[in-house]
Design a protein around this motif. Structure first.
Motif, short mmCIF file in Angstrom:
data_model
loop_
_atom_site.label_atom_id
_atom_site.label_comp_id
_atom_site.label_asym_id
_atom_site.label_seq_id
_atom_site.Cartn_x
_atom_site.Cartn_y
_atom_site.Cartn_z
N VAL A 1 -2.22 3.85 10.10
CA VAL A 1 -2.06 5.03 9.26
C VAL A 1 -2.77 4.84 7.92
CG1 VAL A 1 0.16 4.32 8.25
CG2 VAL A 1 -0.42 6.75 8.39
N ARG A 2 -2.76 3.61 7.40
CA ARG A 2 -3.48 3.34 6.14
C ARG A 2 -4.99 3.30 6.36
NH1 ARG A 2 -6.39 2.92 2.66
NH2 ARG A 2 -6.24 1.76 0.67
N GLU A 3 -5.41 2.64 7.42
CA GLU A 3 -6.85 2.52 7.70
C GLU A 3 -7.45 3.87 8.05
OE1 GLU A 3 -8.79 -0.07 7.51
OE2 GLU A 3 -7.59 -1.89 7.70
N ALA A 4 -6.69 4.74 8.71
CA ALA A 4 -7.23 6.02 9.16
C ALA A 4 -7.46 7.01 8.03
CB ALA A 4 -6.30 6.64 10.21
N VAL A 5 -6.81 6.79 6.89
CA VAL A 5 -6.96 7.72 5.78
C VAL A 5 -8.44 7.88 5.40
CG1 VAL A 5 -6.43 8.18 3.36
CG2 VAL A 5 -4.65 7.30 4.87
N ALA A 6 -9.15 6.77 5.29
CA ALA A 6 -10.57 6.82 4.90
C ALA A 6 -11.40 7.61 5.90
CB ALA A 6 -11.12 5.40 4.75
N GLU B 1 0.81 -1.21 0.00
CA GLU B 1 0.00 0.00 0.00
C GLU B 1 0.86 1.27 0.00
OE1 GLU B 1 -3.65 0.14 0.17
OE2 GLU B 1 -3.14 -1.82 -0.67
N LEU B 2 0.50 2.20 -0.85
CA LEU B 2 1.16 3.50 -0.94
C LEU B 2 0.35 4.54 -0.18
CD1 LEU B 2 2.60 5.28 -4.04
CD2 LEU B 2 0.64 6.31 -2.89
N ILE B 3 1.05 5.43 0.53
CA ILE B 3 0.41 6.53 1.24
C ILE B 3 1.31 7.75 1.09
CG2 ILE B 3 -0.56 7.30 3.46
CD1 ILE B 3 0.00 4.19 4.25
N ASP B 4 0.74 8.89 0.67
CA ASP B 4 1.59 10.07 0.56
C ASP B 4 1.62 10.86 1.86
OD1 ASP B 4 -0.66 11.71 0.66
OD2 ASP B 4 -0.58 12.30 -1.44
N ALA B 5 2.55 11.80 1.95
CA ALA B 5 2.74 12.55 3.19
C ALA B 5 1.53 13.41 3.53
CB ALA B 5 4.00 13.42 3.08
N ARG B 6 0.80 13.87 2.52
CA ARG B 6 -0.40 14.67 2.80
C ARG B 6 -1.45 13.83 3.52
NH1 ARG B 6 1.39 16.73 -2.30
NH2 ARG B 6 0.44 14.93 -3.31
N ALA B 7 -1.56 12.56 3.13
CA ALA B 7 -2.51 11.66 3.79
C ALA B 7 -2.09 11.42 5.24
CB ALA B 7 -2.60 10.33 3.04
N SER B 8 -0.81 11.13 5.47
CA SER B 8 -0.37 10.87 6.83
C SER B 8 -0.44 12.12 7.69
CB SER B 8 1.05 10.29 6.83
OG SER B 8 1.96 11.13 6.16
N ALA B 9 -0.29 13.31 7.09
CA ALA B 9 -0.44 14.55 7.86
C ALA B 9 -1.88 14.72 8.32
CB ALA B 9 -0.01 15.75 7.02
N LEU B 10 -2.83 14.37 7.46
CA LEU B 10 -4.24 14.45 7.83
C LEU B 10 -4.58 13.46 8.95
CD1 LEU B 10 -6.07 14.80 4.38
CD2 LEU B 10 -5.91 16.52 6.17
N THR B 11 -4.07 12.23 8.84
CA THR B 11 -4.37 11.25 9.89
C THR B 11 -3.75 11.66 11.22
OG1 THR B 11 -2.44 9.85 9.39
CG2 THR B 11 -4.47 9.39 8.19
N ALA B 12 -2.58 12.29 11.17
CA ALA B 12 -1.94 12.75 12.41
C ALA B 12 -2.75 13.87 13.06
CB ALA B 12 -0.52 13.22 12.13
N VAL C 1 -3.21 9.68 14.46
CA VAL C 1 -2.41 8.55 13.97
C VAL C 1 -1.26 9.10 13.14
CG1 VAL C 1 -2.39 6.42 12.63
CG2 VAL C 1 -4.43 7.05 13.94
N SER C 2 -0.08 9.10 13.70
CA SER C 2 1.10 9.65 13.02
C SER C 2 1.81 8.57 12.22
CB SER C 2 2.07 10.25 14.03
OG SER C 2 1.46 11.30 14.76
N ALA C 3 2.50 9.00 11.17
CA ALA C 3 3.31 8.06 10.39
C ALA C 3 4.45 7.53 11.25
CB ALA C 3 3.86 8.76 9.15
N PRO C 4 4.73 6.24 11.21
CA PRO C 4 5.78 5.67 12.05
C PRO C 4 7.19 5.91 11.54
CG PRO C 4 4.78 3.95 10.73
CD PRO C 4 4.01 5.20 10.45
N VAL C 5 7.33 6.44 10.32
CA VAL C 5 8.64 6.72 9.74
C VAL C 5 8.59 8.05 9.02
CG1 VAL C 5 9.25 4.28 9.46
CG2 VAL C 5 8.08 5.48 7.61
N GLU C 6 9.75 8.59 8.70
CA GLU C 6 9.85 9.83 7.93
C GLU C 6 9.83 9.50 6.43
OE1 GLU C 6 9.83 12.91 9.15
OE2 GLU C 6 9.63 12.08 11.18
N GLY C 7 9.40 10.47 5.64
CA GLY C 7 9.43 10.29 4.19
C GLY C 7 8.26 10.96 3.53
N ALA C 8 8.48 11.48 2.32
CA ALA C 8 7.40 12.09 1.55
C ALA C 8 6.40 11.05 1.07
CB ALA C 8 7.99 12.86 0.36
#
Length: 450
Positions: A315-320, A247-258, A263-270
């Protein structure tokens, strides 16, 4: 006897409604962006009742829109002609799991979560998983040939269907079931209804394939500075025998979940890549070996036990959950060649900025199949401007060799763009099949064709 009375005679008066509030609530798309009009709601309780309802509606010359869990993201269940809404929600029988043959028979109105629960209780796995598992019904999922989070391992919904009952537009019921695994007797009629989006008949029950549950899983989330490096890693992992999810997730998605789900991204990266391997043996070493050549932005987060794996999946499940925080997003569900994904990501962002500067483009999806979900958050445009943006995005997808419709189907939202992915001869052949099954075109009339 008018149609309402006739339908009440078929299904019982408690299962027919003309209440305006009920109909209004059933005439809006899952995204909240699209709304239609319905004349009445009918909820049959068996395949024969579905067939009788279809026959009555055909004889009365009225349109019918079929509804399951109403999780369509392309307005596939929105009526356009004061239709009769035919709901499959009462078709909820769940049969016993056949452990020896690894299959189960269920009604079309059974939710994905219910099938998963039955499979798990028998020590097996159902091959399709979606974020909308608690509301999506297997009949609707088959009608759109849904994919989801496990497609890279098990395939789409159509690959899980080994038999079905379907009520045809003329009121006949086709019952296609076989106890043998190889059955090539005549036309493969059952597969014709998979992905047909309810335009050829109403699926009323299904025999579903189940799979052995893997003894071991390992999950990882990896960060990448560039999308090209992520795509290359995805190309490697999707060919591995043990791949279970990619599964792919971009940084904008993980910023929204945080921000909105905690729910924050567990690693750094765009760009983030969630990888899951599964098998009968420990997959940890295979994961480590495969990641050695990947151009990671830092150390991956790895989960071996169930609790750690669930945390990484959050982080993937929270996007929706967070996509609607600024109102209904404008959604694009597309398939692209892996080589075209970086170009699409860049050009799509530029395109959105031109048409709607305040909009936040969020990209995630099933990278193993090149199936991406582009969601435009905070996208509020006048209808004409929204149409221009939508058309431009469809053209971009087609120009990059992609398909304008993937696992969500065409519905009514994408019917004007089918010719971008299908030739005139293809469309003519599909129309001929539709005319053979439904000569008057009364069943799901707004779906697929303009």
């Amino acid at each position: 006897m008018n149609l309402t009375e006739r339908l009440a005679d078929i299904v019982g008066p408690g299962y027919v409604s003309t209440d305006p509030d009920v109909l209004d609530g059933r005439s809006v798309d899952h995204t909240g962006r699209y709304r239609g009009h319905a004349a009445l709601l009918v909820r049959p309780g068996s395949a024969d009742e579905v067939a009788d309802v279809l026959r009555a509606c055909r004889d009365a010359g009225v349109y019918v829109t079929v509804q399951g869990g109403r999780t369509s993201l392309v307005a596939g269940t929105v009526p356009e002609h004061d239709d009769v809404l035919l709901s499959t929600e009462r078709l909820r029988d769940v049969g016993e799991v056949d452990v020896a043959e690894r299959r189960i028979r269920v009604g079309a109105g059974v939710t994905l979560a219910a099938v998963q629960h039955a499979a798990t209780a028998a020590g097996l796995v159902f091959g399709v998983d979606l974020a909308a598992r608690d509301s999506a019904t297997v009949g609707g999922m088959a009608s759109t040939n849904a994919g989801g989070l496990r497609t890279v391992r098990y395939g789409n919904m159509g690959e899980q269907v080994v038999g079905l009952d379907v009520a045809l537009p003329d009121g006949a019921v086709v019952r296609r079931h076989s106890q043998v695994r190889m059955d090539n007797t005549g036309y493969d009629l059952a597969s014709l209804f998979i992905g047909a989006e309810g335009t050829l008949g109403v699926i009323t029950s299904l025999d579903l394939r189940l799979h052995p549950a893997p003894r071991s899983r390992v999950t990882a989330v990896c960060g990448f500075a560039g999308l090209e490096a992520l795509v290359e890693a995805g190309r490697v992992f999707r060919e591995m025998d043990g791949i279970a999810a990619l599964e792919l997730i971009d940084a904008r998605a993980s910023a929204l979940t945080a921000e909105h789900a905690g729910v924050s991204a567990p690693v750094e990266g765009a760009w983030l890549l969630l990888i899951e391997l599964a098998g009968d043996d420990d997959q940890t070493e295979r994961l480590a070996d495969a990641l050695e050549e990947a151009q990671l932005a830092g150390e991956p987060a790895v989960g071996v036990d169930a609790v750690a794996q669930q945390r990484l999946w959050q982080v993937r499940e929270a996007v929706a959950e967070v996509l609607g925080v600024y109102g209904p997003p404008l959604k694009f569900d597309v398939s692209l060649p892996l080589s075209a994904i970086p170009a699409f990501a860049n050009q799509a962002v530029d395109l959105v900025a031109q048409h709607s500067p305040d909009t936040i483009p969020v990209l995630f999806g099933h990278i193993g199949e090149g199936n991406l979900h582009l969601n435009l958050v905070r996208c509020v445009l006048e209808p004409e401007r929204e149409h221009d943006l939508y058309s431009a995005m469809m053209a971009l997808i087609a120009d990059l060799g992609g398909n304008v419709s993937s696992e969500h189907g065409v519905g009514t939202r994408k019917r004007d763009y089918v010719s971008m992915s299908r030739t005139a001869a293809d469309i003519a052949a599909m129309r001929a099949v539709k005319a053979a099954f439904d000569p008057t075109g009364y069943l799901n009339p707004a779906v697929l064709f303009d």
